[in-house]
Scaffold this motif. Structure first.
Motif: not given
Length: 328
Positions: A60-61, A56-57, A53-54
């Motif tokens: 996105e950023s 993926d973040a 999840p990190w």
């Protein structure tokens, strides 16, 4: 009467600086010690499930910084084969790739930490890469320094400020001289966070490079800022999908596992790491802030990133970022 003299030089005698391709971001999915691998497949699965999840973040950023939202991002993973070799590539790498795939992650590039110490240079000659970076260090003298401190090339220690004095005096004998002064950070904002980094141990001919210094080399490689006689270093070698060797020295320093991967080198880096690496990466920033990089390698990344609307700072350390997820 003195006549002006002209100097002639063969252009072929000046090494041409090789250009490298750039992704927008090099995303490191982990850096584990051999002891971590020894814990088995469950340890690897926990690592990637937690990191997913990190990662993926971060993706996105990074995409959000571009007008078209299409960021070139490559992933990498660094294996410690420098400080210990408890296993072999043929036994260690397949479970690693399986664990990443089970978590929905793809490792585009796999690197060996020992390659950050010694690797193949231009013309396939041996390149002492860590030593070449050591020779690029330009220490930042703290305000008021007298030059008494021995150079890093001799001591193997690099700091981000002024150390406390090593000489002790007796206040009883000389009340006009201070017996102690605290260390201070050169660029402190209000209060200092002083750090003294050990770059190696052992004699010069048998140096054992520190984890912090090799990690600094690793960052410079990912940023595409190192050259050997003008040539790029640690250029990824495509992997044919066959079996991995039983000896680490038979595995290229950087392997491209994904044939469709974006470029290995990038304008910026982000590393998803266990919290135990926090102190190491603080040390990495201290080193990167004092590394001299040739303009021919540094300027293209600044110009090309700006043209793409993804401008990066001139400071090398400011191009790096980290995520330290809880439980990783």
């Amino acid at each position: 009467m003195n006549r002006p003299t002209a100097a002639f030089r063969e252009t072929s005698a000046e090494p041409r600086t090789e250009s490298v391709p750039y992704s927008h971001l090099s995303l490191e999915l982990g850096h584990l010690y051999m002891e971590d691998f020894a814990e088995g497949a469950d340890r690897l699965r926990r690592h990637f499930v937690t990191a997913r999840p990190w990662a993926d973040a971060v993706r996105e950023s990074t995409a959000a910084r571009l007008a078209n939202g299409r960021a070139r991002i490559s992933t990498c993973f660094l294996i410690d084969d420098y400080f210990s070799r408890l296993s072999t590539p043929d036994r260690l790498i397949p479970p690693l790739l399986d664990a990443a795939a089970d978590a929905g992650l793809t490792i585009d590039y796999l690197a060996r930490e020992s390659g950050c110490a010694v690797t193949a240079g231009t013309g396939r000659a041996e390149l002492r890469l860590a030593e070449s970076v050591l020779n690029r260090l330009v220490e930042s003298p703290p305000p008021g320094s007298s030059g008494f401190r021995p150079p890093v090339s001799r001591t193997g220690w690099l700091s981000n400020g002024r150390r406390g004095p090593a000489q002790r005096t007796s206040a009883a004998l000389d009340s006009t001289r201070a017996t102690w002064q605290p260390p201070s950070e050169t660029t402190a904002r209000g209060h200092s966070v002083f750090l003294d980094v050990e770059l190696w141990s052992g004699p010069a001919e048998e140096r054992t490079w520190s984890c912090a210094f090799l990690a600094s080399v690793w960052q410079l490689v990912r940023l595409g800022l190192l050259r050997d006689k003008g040539g790029a270093v640690l250029t990824p070698t495509p992997w044919d999908g066959g079996e991995f060797p039983a000896d680490w020295d038979e595995l290229p320093a950087v392997v491209r596992l994904n044939p469709r991967a974006e470029p290995f080198t990038a304008y910026s880096t982000c590393s998803v790491l266990p919290a135990r690496f926090l102190a190491v990466e603080h040390a990495v920033r201290v080193v990167l802030e004092q590394v001299h990089v040739e303009a021919d390698a540094l300027t293209p990344s600044l110009e090309r990133s700006a043209k793409e609307g993804f401008a990066v700072p001139a400071g090398i350390a400011d191009r790096t970022s980290y995520v330290f997820p809880p439980g990783l």
